[in-house]
Design an enzyme around this catalytic site. Structure first.
Site, PDB file in Angstrom:
ATOM      1  N   HIS A  25      34.632  68.155  57.593  1.00 43.46           N
ATOM      2  CA  HIS A  25      35.673  69.178  57.427  1.00 43.46           C
ATOM      3  C   HIS A  25      36.655  68.767  56.335  1.00 43.46           C
ATOM      4  O   HIS A  25      36.928  69.533  55.397  1.00 43.46           O
ATOM      5  CB  HIS A  25      36.406  69.381  58.757  1.00 43.46           C
ATOM      6  N   GLU A  26      37.194  67.545  56.442  1.00 41.20           N
ATOM      7  CA  GLU A  26      38.191  67.091  55.473  1.00 41.20           C
ATOM      8  C   GLU A  26      37.570  66.830  54.105  1.00 41.20           C
ATOM      9  O   GLU A  26      38.178  67.135  53.070  1.00 41.20           O
ATOM     10  CB  GLU A  26      38.902  65.833  55.993  1.00 41.20           C
ATOM     11  N   HIS A  29      37.301  70.071  52.231  1.00 40.50           N
ATOM     12  CA  HIS A  29      38.564  70.460  51.602  1.00 40.50           C
ATOM     13  C   HIS A  29      38.748  69.721  50.277  1.00 40.50           C
ATOM     14  O   HIS A  29      39.135  70.318  49.265  1.00 40.50           O
ATOM     15  CB  HIS A  29      39.741  70.122  52.517  1.00 40.50           C
TER      16      HIS A  29
END
Length: 213
Positions: A25-26, A29
């Site tokens: 997820h990170e 980003h």
């Protein structure tokens, strides 16, 4: 003793899916930010699949363990990837793509775990049940993270997407909620409203994931 054994089993099942969920997820980003012109996360070593770079001791370790121990809503967070939105080529437009990258990564991982669950159904051996439990946990975690992050409250991803879509005056008004966003989320959690908000969207995602099983 039984409760302690159950907790150890839950940690063994959920630890890997949680680490994958927050890390990808990170990293998503960070990758999207670099793709649209901001190298901040890349320069700080956050565009990586090394979970140690994204773990928050309280949000990633302590709170999820307490949630599992208490048998409640699995709640937690990772260290947010730093993004300099003003460095993006088109800050207002590209903000939504950077924000959306994380939830889309969770959707992709949910599909992968659903396929792993299907694979487990066709295996017959010592690892069948553990794989099914871990895959089921992986689906649940990623569905939860995706829906949670898409709630339109800054600083959640959904809040940033909303800000990017609104006209300037309304966007500024919504962005001012950000310092209080986490407190609003905690209040929704403890009143039970968070589950009520999320449940229909989780059910919709589970229906979609059933296509892969």
């Amino acid at each position: 003793m039984t409760d302690y054994a159950d907790l150890i089993q839950k940690i063994a099942i959920y630890a890997l899916p949680v680490l994958f969920a927050i890390t990808v997820h990170e990293a998503a980003h960070a990758y999207a930010a670099k793709r649209y012109g901001d190298n901040t996360a890349f320069m700080l070593g956050r565009m990586t699949l090394n979970p140690l770079k994204h773990i928050d001791p309280i949000g990633t370790v302590l709170l999820p363990m307490l949630s599992l121990a208490l048998g409640g809503f699995l709640f937690g967070w990772a260290k947010p990837v730093p993004v300099n939105f003003s460095a993006l080529r088109n800050p207002k437009r590209d903000m939504r793509y950077v924000a959306l990258a994380g939830p889309l990564a969770n959707l992709l991982m949910a599909i992968v775990w659903a396929l792993m669950y299907k694979l487990a159904l066709y295996t017959d051996g010592y690892f069948t049940d553990p794989l099914m439990l871990m895959a089921s946990g992986g689906v649940a975690i990623n569905v939860t993270l995706m829906v949670l992050n898409l709630i339109p409250i800054p600083p959640l991803d959904g809040g940033r997407i909303l800000v990017s879509l609104l006209p300037p005056r309304q966007a500024y008004t919504v962005s001012r909620i950000e310092p209080y966003g986490m407190w609003i989320l905690i209040a929704l959690l403890f009143t039970g409203a968070l589950s009520v908000i999320m449940r229909p969207f989780q059910a919709l995602l589970y229906s979609f994931l059933n296509l892969f099983i």
